[in-house]
Each structure stands twice: as structure tokens, then as C-alpha cells.
Enzyme design. Structure first.
Site, short mmCIF file in Angstrom:
data_model
loop_
_atom_site.label_atom_id
_atom_site.label_comp_id
_atom_site.label_asym_id
_atom_site.label_seq_id
_atom_site.Cartn_x
_atom_site.Cartn_y
_atom_site.Cartn_z
CG ASP A 250 -1.76 1.16 1.39
OD1 ASP A 250 -2.29 1.61 0.36
OD2 ASP A 250 -1.92 1.67 2.51
CE LYS A 251 0.27 7.52 -2.45
NZ LYS A 251 0.53 8.59 -1.48
#
EC number: 7.6.2.1
Length: 1100
Positions: free
Chosen positions: A406-407
Site C-alpha cells: 500500500d502507499k
């Protein structure tokens, strides 16, 4: 009251339950039949006192090796076999007992925890009085009182509290790890019922959905019956449900009615049915077991055949000193052959290592503590370290090929810092004072000017009002001390910050699919306003198109700079429009079926035709060392994919910052912008896919050999895809070929060094992981994330890692491992994963090797005893070989071994590739270990055999017998396999020394002890004084030492050659480093760690 619900839709009431509040019938004339629901007992244990033995035994004998040994044991009991049933029965009993004790102890802990919960005291309102009961006695429909700081004993519908406004504050840390306070609301018609007498007089029924595990969803309605009034129906949602396990805070007491109890509570449903992940090592073990089972069957077949060939000579079949009995002569030859075959199976059965399973389990369980104890993975900020939820996958950490991350909150800190905003296209930055001084008037941006003051105020009011705020006690706002009880509505409080008072009418909640939230408020003048904020992709289609361009310029530029953007819009409503929205919302809230879909439809209609005011930009900084971690993962041969819900420009900027993309990386885009919005978008997508496929696959020469995982081409490629294009690829229209699209897309992805997927819904993240996981070769995948939207991909991947971030603890709760920061992934994989894999691979190969060494002399012995099934070893040695003599050294090795220093493993990522692709459990190393075991078995047997050619081994001319022969072989065996492990050990601790030399000392002590006493329970004292007598011969001493050296000589030779080669390699590296600067100073755009292997060869 049937007509009452006609407005709520015509849904079928399937999967709903009706709860009578306080067990008080709606009508005195109606007969009240109590529905049967489960009681409030929590049962997390697997066993009871009565079913433990049969259930545990059944589970254990489902394992192939255990079941196999049970069959062998039964054969020994039934058939007249050469070895005692004790030889296979005792090891099996030991394995079963150790496993049963471990599982029994774990279950006893679960029982104890269950009893603490079930026997805790609660207060129930009955006949207007409080009655104290045990928690397990709560029934669905009981009215329960809970006081401050107490835990809710079951899932309750919130009826009333000590607060006048009918609110209470709850923490759900034990459910999802979120420690912040959440506000829950009582049904507005029952908020005044604050006493035992008042709440007991309530007559109502609740209709709600059947139990389901989603913590954040609940659909129901309450029908309240007044004495002389029409029944009143109110909708119930998650804000009215108090979950078991949550704790009441900042509220003196609450009353609630039990709707779900015991194993039907959401907490209990969440702890059930988590899928069991299996590691690739277990598959290798099963494959090796089949090979060894074939060896066993072939040995038994060869011996049975040769026995009858040898007995074809009458003298061999029935010598004068051993005549057959009548019973033996009358037995059918086929039956005799079958029993002989079974007898040989029993004799050689120790080639299958039954104790290996227990050792592997203990190694995984004990080994997992090293991750939890690692001080370098402890975070001072949250005061927590790494957490292991599943110890079954330790070795899988050393085999990862794809990392899906995920970012926000994973690569970044998820800590937003305001940078700038724009209002009607005018840029505002570095605000100095109030609204008047808000515009940026210095520097090169003067020409942006200012928006009208009314628009500035409208923008700020939108930001303040379209917001949810949690007020804690003793919070100070504009000089006022706030208490949760003081404010009827959060909207009134916030409005004091922006002037004026506003009545909050409706909140249109945010969710990951809508990607926006709205509020409907009424001003003091009676004006009705809808304020909305959200992602540009969800706001722009819903505002006037001519207003978009001036704001879009700022949004795109901010995204290119790596900032997160948010658009703000508003809409003025007429009273007629509001009444329609209000009616539709209330109808949707009353629905028991498809409530979310109906609410979403109303939200969609309400948020149409808005006016755009402006946008904000905030910075979410990269986490410490996240760029270095991604570089290291790349250098270790892993492909990193970023899956985020952010817009493409922001995500792309972050990917450059964290070095996922290099300046030299050629980016291939598959986005809505590239595909277009026309009817031909599928044709355009097909063109793009074929163009990229040609560039990456057809036009590239095939890689000839080289390093493993050398996907890196002379030119690095990165792929960017968004959610809408991915939907088009995975779910195309009927006239196109879905499988073809998907296959081409997958081939492109696998050839790219890095992939960025933006605008991803949570389900799409899981689809991407599943697609890669199911490709040819089944590469090992790892997903890492910090929020609830990452749970689906964490559960989908082979290894799921949760980050203990700021979005709650759902990700870490559903993961296999949890770490405080993304940077800890580097050590978890490169050091811990590498070592766990090497240790368990060595353990598995060593077990098969030592058992082959053990049984091969037994097989060879049959050629010298007329295939009479005569055992070579004493029963005690057969029994204790795997349990006592050789078990602890390999367990200690598999827990403590560090063949390469941890710092070296962390700093040199390319070492990870040496064990990738299950390298140590392939057929080649397996065959090496098998041949080594066969060689040593031959040395043991024939070495001692040639020693016995001189039959008189003692000074007095006495000869040694067959038990001495077997004991010498066994002594050489035990010392050789233990010293082989000592040769393999690179990291010596006091524990290794203790178990290796201690095991050898114990063997010698046991042999003296076993042969030094006349045991009354043995029929023959065949080992009496054998060991002690054997050691009186100098020839025996010489033979034992010589045979151990000959057996280990190939291994010693390999180690010497390996060390010479490593020294030469180090000298060559030093010479390369001293090479002319012109050669080493070759400019490289990419950092050193990310150079491709082809680059490295050019340097050299």
C-alpha cells in the site's frame, strides 16, 4: 403495524431476526413465544474433557506419517515380526504425546480465558430492578446495564445513557486496535429512559439482520409501542450497536438490549474461520516422503524376493538345526510371502522420519520468538515491536518473489501537513493571519490574485463543517472547556470557529468506493446547504463542467509534486429538494435488505449538480528508510508493486521519491487518460496492450542463463495502471476475449521491474495479488499494508504483513506478521526469512539423510543372514535413535544457526537470491544428501564387516557376536551423523556445544547403563556387557575412529575446497576495487543497489 413498513421497500425479510426488548410482549392478549437463540457463552477452545482424546487422536492420525507408523505398529502386534512392537510404538507414542500435551496446554489456556469472560458479573434489569448474573446467563432480549470502563458482555443495541443527549463514548482497541474514542448514539425515542424503572417499562421489538462478522456494518430497525400511540419505527445502524469486547469510556452508565450473544457476536465471528496458509516447504517434505516410501517398498520387495530365491535350495529352506513346525509347513506360500513382506516393511520402517514433524513444529514455534525479540524491530514511538500471528510461514519469508505494498501509511507516514489550497483558481499558501491575509501576495505567484471574500469564507466553512470531530473531556476550543455532554450536535460546536451557527441535518458518510463525504446543514437564516469534499475523480463529474478547469490545473500540479489533493464543492438546496432527500434517506435507513445500496443511490442523487469552490493540497511524507528498503528488495530479486487508492500523479511522484521508479525507467501507462472515454476504449486498450507486449516480450532477446530472477532487461520498464482500466481488463464486455486481455496484461506485468496500480478499490488489490499468485510457477507473494482497505490483499497473499499504523489495527490483526514500520520489512525478509529458510531446509534434508544412514546397514545385513529379518540393532537403539540420540542437536541447529552474519545478510541483499526458488529443497540437493547417506551407510556396514574378517578380536581368542557387530555400526553411525552436524555449524553457541557433545556423552552413558544391568522385564539379556566388552578391543577403537573419518572425509574435502574458492574470490574482488578510477567511476543514473546484473558484468 404491517403498513408501517411499506415505505421501507418491499424486500423479503430473509435472514433477519426479531428481538423482544426485555422479553415484554407487545400485546398482553398475544401469546409470547420466546425465540431460541444461543446463550452468551464464549467457546474459543477446541476440546472438552470428554472429547479431547478421540478428537485429538483423530486429528493427529490424519497426518500421513503418523498414520503410517500406526499401521506399522499394528502389523508388529498382529504379525510375528523381527522387532518388538515397542520399537515403532514408543517413538509414535512420544510424538503423539508431545503434540497432544502442546495442544492440550494451548486449549487449557483458551478454556481459562473463556471462563474469565463467561463467569464475569453483569447487571441485568428485570422487573425494574438490577439483578447480578454471570455473563454466560445473558439471553437475547435482556436489558443490560454497563458502567464506565466496563467491557460490553455481548452485542447491544444502545437504548439510553447517563448523558442527556443519549450519546456514549467507546474504545474498540481489543477489536480493531483503534484506541481513539468513538461516539455511539441511542435511539432518540429511548434517550430519556435513564433509570431502571423507565427502561423496564419500554415495550419494543427490534428487527435486524442475522449475525455476520463485519464490525462496521449493521442493519436493523426498532419498533417502539406507546400506550395510546401508533407504533414508531426507527432505523438502526452501526452507530447504535455496541460491540462485545469494546469498552465504555467517559460515560457513567448505559442501558442496552442484547441482540447477538455468545458465539454469534461480531467479535466471536471475527475469530473463526481464518484460512490456513501452508508453506512451500511442506510440499517438498511430502514429495521427499513419497521418494523414501518408494525406497522402503523397493527394499522390502527385494528382500522378500531374494529370501524365496535363497530358500529355493532345500538345505537353506530347512536346515537340520532349524526344522519347520507343522503349522509353518501348512501355511499358504502366498500368505507367507505377504507376512514376510510386512516383516521387512517393519524392519526398514525407520527410514520414514516420524519425529521430523514434531521437530519442525517445535522449530517453527520456538523460532518465531526471535522475530518478536528483535530489538531492531522495536519502535520507540508506539512502544511496540514485531508480532508473529502465524509461525507456520517463517521459512516463506525467505522465498518471496513479489511484494505488494500500500502507499499511504505504509510507504508514507500518513501524517498530513497542509501545504496550500486554491479557491476559484486562486492559489493560497503560507497563510499569515485571518481570512484577509490569507492570499499569497509575495514571490512569483502574485498574479494569482484573490478570490472574493465570500468565496473564501464559504471555502473555509465547507472545510470546517464537512468534517467529523471527536470531542474529548477537557478539550479547549476558543477558550471554552468542552465536555462531551455539553453539545447536542458537533455541527454547532465547529461552526463557532467560522462564525454563525449551523444545524447539522444529515451526514453522507465517506467510504472507499464513494471517495467523498457530504453534510447537509441549515444556517440561522434557514438556508439549506450541502457541502461535499473528496477525491477529484469523484467530485469533478458531479460539478458544473465550466468550473473544473481553473481548479484542475492546481490539482494536477500539486499531484505532480507528490501532494495529496482534496476538492471542495457545495450546493444550495430548496426546501422541496431537502424534503425529498430527507424522505429518501429515512426510507433507505429503514431497509433491512440492501440498505447500503439504497443509501448510496440517495447519496448519488443528492450530490449531483454541485458547484466547485476549490481544492487543498497536503503532504504525506515518506517513511524513514522506505526508499532504501525498496532498493534492497529490488537488489534481492523481488519485484515491488504499489497498490494504492490515490490519484496517479500523486502516486507516481511518491514512487519516484521512494526509488521504485528510476529516472532511467521507461514508464508504460494503461490509464483512463490513455484509453480514453469513447466507445472505442476497448479497441484502444487492445492496441496499447499489443504495443507494450511487442516492446517487452517479442522484441527482446531471450535471457540465456545468468543469475536467477534476472528479469531486468538492458532497459528497465515500469507499468502504471488505474482501477477503471483494470476493471476493463479483468471484466471486459462480452464481445471481447477476457482471458486473452488478462494473459497479455499479465505477461507485460511480469516483465516490468516495478508496477504502480492507482485508484484501486480494496477488492481490486486482492484481485491483482490473486492473479500473480496463480501464474505459472506459483511465485511466493507478500502483501503489506496498514489499513482496513488492505486486509483483503493481506489475506490473499502467501504471506500477509500488517503495519501497526495510524489507521487502526485491522491490518495487523488479519496479518501473519505485524511490524511497526515499512523499513522493518528489510530485516524481516533479508535476515530472518533467509535464516529461517536455510535452517528448516537443512533440518528436513538432515532428517532424511540420518535415517537413510540408519537403515541402509540394516538392509545390507539381510544379505548376510539369509534374509531372515534378523535386526542389526538392539530394540533400545532402534527406539531411541530418533527420540534421544540425534534429536536435540538438529533442533538447536535449526534455531540458532547463522551461516552468514545477520548484518551481512541485511547489507548485501543479493545473498537472498542464493536461497530463492526453494533452492535448498530442490531435487539436486536432495539427491546429494541421499547419496551422502547411502555412501556413509555403506562405509559403516562394510567397514565393520572387514574388521570382523579377523574373527578373533580379543587377546584371549574370544570372538565377537552379531550384537557387537550391530553396536559398533550403531556407534559409528551416531558419532558420524552428529559430527556431520558439527561440521555444518557455522555459528557456535554454548547451547550447540551442550547438545552436540551432550548427546554423544548421553549415548555412551546409556550404552554402558543399558548393558550393565540385568533387566528383569527382558526375555533375553542380549546386550548385557556388550558395549563395555566391545571397548576393551584396541581394533574396535581404531575401526570406530577410522570409519568416522572416512565417512566425513568427502564433507571435509568439500569444506576445504569451498574455503579456498571463497578466499580467491575475496582476493579478486580486492583487485577489482583497486582498478583504475576511470573504470569504476562509470556514471550510473541508478543507485548502486539497483544496477542490473548486466550492468555489473559491464563494470567487471
Amino acid at each position: 403495524c404491517a403498513s408501517l413498513f411499506s415505505c421501507a421497500g418491499e424486500e423479503k425479510r430473509v435472514g433477519t431476526r426479531t428481538v423482544v426488548v426485555g422479553h415484554r410482549p407487545v400485546s398482553e392478549t398475544d401469546a409470547y413465544v420466546a425465540q431460541k437463540f444461543c446463550d452468551n457463552r464464549i467457546v474459543s477452545s477446541k476440546y472438552t474433557l470428554w472429547n479431547f482424546l478421540p478428537k485429538n487422536l483423530f486429528e493427529q492420525f490424519r497426518r500421513i506419517a503418523n498414520f503410517y507408523f500406526l499401521i506399522i505398529f499394528l502389523v508388529q502386534v498382529i504379525v510375528d515380526t523381527p522387532t518388538s512392537p515397542v520399537t515403532s510404538g514408543l517413538p509414535l507414542f512420544f510424538v503423539i504425546t508431545v503434540t497432544a500435551i502442546k495442544q492440550g496446554y494451548e486449549d487449557w489456556l483458551r478454556h481459562r480465558a473463556d471462563n474469565e469472560v463467561n463467569k464475569s458479573n453483569v447487571f441485568i434489569v428485570e422487573n425494574a430492578k438490577q439483578v447480578q448474573k454471570e455473563s454466560e446467563k445473558i439471553k437475547v432480549g435482556d436489558i443490560v446495564e454497563v458502567k464506565a470502563d466496563e467491557t460490553f458482555p455481548c452485542d447491544l443495541i444502545f437504548l439510553a445513557s447517563s448523558s442527556i443527549d443519549g450519546t456514549c463514548y467507546v474504545t474498540t482497541a481489543s477489536l480493531d486496535g483503534e484506541s481513539n474514542f468513538k461516539t455511539h448514539y441511542a435511539v432518540r425515542d429511548t434517550t430519556v429512559l435513564c433509570t431502571d424503572e423507565a427502561i423496564d417499562a419500554l415495550t419494543a421489538t427490534i428487527e435486524c439482520e442475522q449475525p455476520q462478522p463485519d464490525l462496521y456494518k449493521f442493519v436493523g430497525r426498532i419498533i417502539i409501542y406507546g400506550s395510546n400511540q401508533e407504533p414508531v419505527a426507527r432505523s438502526l445502524g452501526p452507530e447504535n450497536l455496541l460491540l462485545k469486547g469494546a469498552t465504555l469510556k467517559n460515560t457513567k452508565k448505559i442501558y442496552g438490549v442484547a441482540v447477538y450473544t455468545g458465539m454469534e457476536t461480531k467479535m466471536a465471528l471475527n475469530y473463526q474461520g481464518k484460512s490456513q496458509k501452508r508453506s512451500a516447504v511442506e510440499k517438498s517434505i511430502n514429495a521427499f516422503l513419497i521418494v523414501y516410501l518408494c525406497i522402503l517398498l523397493s527394499k522390502a520387495t527385494v528382500c522378500t524376493t531374494l529370501k524365496y530365491v535363497w530358500q529355493s535350495n532345500p538345505f537353506n529352506d530347512e536346515p537340520w538345526y532349524n526344522e519347520k513346525t507343522k503349522k509353518e509347513r501348512d501355511t499358504f506360500k502366498v500368505l507367507r510371502m505377504f507376512t514376510d513382506f510386512l516383516s521387512f516393511m517393519v524392519l526398514f520402517n525407520f527410514i520414514i522420519p516420524v519425529s521430523m514433524y514434531v521437530t519442525v513444529e517445535m522449530q517453527k514455534f520456538l523460532g518465531s520468538f526471535f522475530i518478536s525479540w528483535d530489538k531492531e524491530m522495536y519502535d520507540e514511538e508506539i512502544k511496540e515491536g514485531a508480532l508473529v500471528n502465524t509461525s507456520d510461514l517463517n521459512e516463506e519469508l525467505g522465498q518471496v518473489e513479489y511484494v505488494f505494498t500500500d502507499k499511504t501509511g505504509t510507504l508514507t507516514e500518513n501524517s498530513m501537513e497542509f501545504i496550500e489550497c486554491c479557491i476559484d483558481g486562486h492559489k493560497y499558501k503560507d497563510c499569515i493571519s485571518e481570512v484577509d491575509g490569507f492570499s499569497q501576495t509575495d514571490g512569483p505567484l502574485k498574479y494569482y490574485g484573490k478570490a472574493e471574500k465570500s468565496r473564501e469564507e464559504l471555502f473555509l466553512r465547507a472545510l470546517c463543517l464537512c468534517h467529523t470531530v471527536q470531542i474529548k473531556e477537557a478539550d479547549q476550543v476558543d477558550g471554552l472547556i468542552g465536555h462531551p455532554e455539553q453539545y447536542e450536535d458537533v455541527g454547532f460546536l465547529i461552526s463557532s470557529l467560522v462564525g454563525g451557527r449551523y444545524q447539522l441535518l444529515h451526514v453522507l458518510n465517506f467510504d472507499p468506493v464513494r471517495r467523498r463525504m457530504s453534510v447537509i446543514v441549515r444556517t440561522t437564516t434557514g438556508t439549506l446547504l450541502l457541502f461535499c469534499k473528496g477525491a477529484d475523480s469523484s467530485i469533478f463529474p458531479r460539478v458544473q463542467q465550466e468550473e473544473i478547469q481553473q481548479t484542475k490545473v492546481h490539482v494536477d500540479r500539486n499531484a505532480m509534486d507528490g501532494y495529496r489533493t482534496l476538492c471542495v464543492a457545495f450546493k444550495e438546496l430548496t426546501q422541496k429538494e431537502y424534503d425529498k432527500i430527507d424522505r429518501q434517506l429515512n426510507e433507505a435507513k429503514m431497509a433491512l435488505q440492501d440498505r447500503e445500496e439504497k443509501m448510496a443511490k440517495v447519496f448519488e442523487d443528492a450530490e449531483a449538480d454541485m458547484h466547485l469552490i476549490g481544492a487543498t493540497a497536503v503532504e504525506d511524507r515518506l517513511q524513514e528508510q522506505s526508499a532504501e528498503t525498496i532498493e534492497a528488495l529490488h537488489a534481492a530479486g523481488m519485484k515491488v508493486w504499489v497498490l494504492t487508492g490515490d490519484k496517479m500523479e500523486t502516486a507516481k511522484s511518491t514512487c519516484y521519491a521512494c526509488r521504485l521508479f528510476q529516472t532511467s525507467t521507461e514508464l508504460l501507462e494503461l490509464t483512463a487518460k490513455m484509453v480514453g472515454e469513447s466507445e472505442r476504449k476497448e479497441d484502444r486498450l487492445h492496441e496499447l496492450l499489443m504495443e507494450y507486449h511487442k516492446k517487452l516480450i517479442q522484441d527482446v532477446p531471450k535471457n540465456r542463463g545468468g543469475l536467477k530472477r534476472s528479469w531486468t532487461l538492458s532497459q528497465e520498464y515500469g507499468l502504471i495502471i488505474d482501477g477503471s482500466t483494470l476493471s476493463l481488463i479483468l471484466n471486459p464486455s462480452q464481445d471481447s476475449s477476457p482471458s486473452n486481455y488478462k494473459n497479455i496484461f499479465l505477461q507485460i506485468c511480469l516483465k516490468c521491474t516495478a508496477v504502480l496500480c492507482c485508484r484501486m478499490a480494496p477488492l481490486q488489490k486482492a484481485q491483482i495479488v490473486r492473479m500473480v499468485k496463480n501464474t505459472k510457477g506459483s511465485p511466493i507473494t507478500l502483501s503489506i499494508g496498514d489499513g482496513a482497505n488492505d486486509v483483503s490483499m493481506i489475506l490473499e497473499a502467501h504471506v500477509g504483513i500488517g503495519i501497526k499504523g495510524k489507521e487502526g489495527r485491522q491490518a495487523s490483526r488479519n496479518s501473519d506478521y505485524a511490524v511497526p514500520k515499512f523499513k522493518h520489512l528489510r530485516k524481516l525478509l533479508l535476515a530472518h526469512g533467509h535464516l529461517y529458510y536455510v535452517r528448516i531446509a537443512h533440518l528436513v534434508q538432515y532428517f532424511f539423510y540420518k535415517n537413510l544412514c540408519f537403515i541402509l546397514p540394516q538392509f545390507l545385513y539381510q544379505f548376510f543372514c539369509g534374509f531372515s529379518q534378523q535386526p542389526l540393532y538392539d530394540a533400545a537403539y532402534l527406539t531411541m535413535y530418533n527420540i534421544c540420540f540425534t534429536s536435540l542437536p538438529i533442533l538447536a541447529y535449526s534455531l540458532l544457526e547463522q551461516h552468514i552474519n545477520i548484518d551481512t545478510l541485511t547489507s548485501d541483499p543479493q545473498l537472498y537470491m542464493k536461497v530463492s526458488d526453494n533452492a535448498m529443497l530442490q531435487w539436486r540437493p536432495f539427491l546429494y544428501w541421499t547419496f551422502l547417506g547411502a555412501f556413509e551407510g555403506l562405509v559403516f556396514f562394510f567397514g565393520v564387516y572387514f574388521l570382523f574378517q579377523n574373527s578373533s578380536l580379543e587377546d584371549n581368542g574370544k570372538v565377537f557376536g552379531n550384537w557387537t557387530f550391530g553396536t559398533i555400526v550403531f556407534t559409528v553411525l551416531v558419532f558420524t551423523v552428529t559430527l556431520k552436524l558439527a561440521l555444518d555449524t557455522r555459528f557456535w553457541t554454548w547451547m550447540n556445544h551442550f547438545v552436540i557433545w551432550g548427546s554423544l556423552a548421553f549415548y555412551v552413558f546409556f550404552s554402558f547403563f543399558w548393558g550393565g544391568v540385568i533387566w528383569p522385564f527382558l526375555k533375553q539379556q542380549r546386550m548385557y556387557f556388550v558395549f563395555a566388552h566391545m571397548l576393551t578391543s584396541v581394533s574396535t577403537w581404531l575401526a570406530i575412529v577410522l570409519l568416522i573419518f572416512i565417512s566425513l572425509f568427502p564433507e571435509i574435502l568439500l569444506i576445504v575446497l569451498k574455503n579456498i574458492r571463497e578466499k580467491n574470490h575475496q582476493v579478486r574482488n580486492k583487485m577489482i576495487r583497486k582498478a583504475p578510477d576511470s573504470l569504476s567511476a562509470r556514471p550510473s543514473v541508478r543507485p548502486l543497489l539497483l544496477r542490473t546484473f548486466s550492468d555489473e558484468s559491464n563494470v567487471l
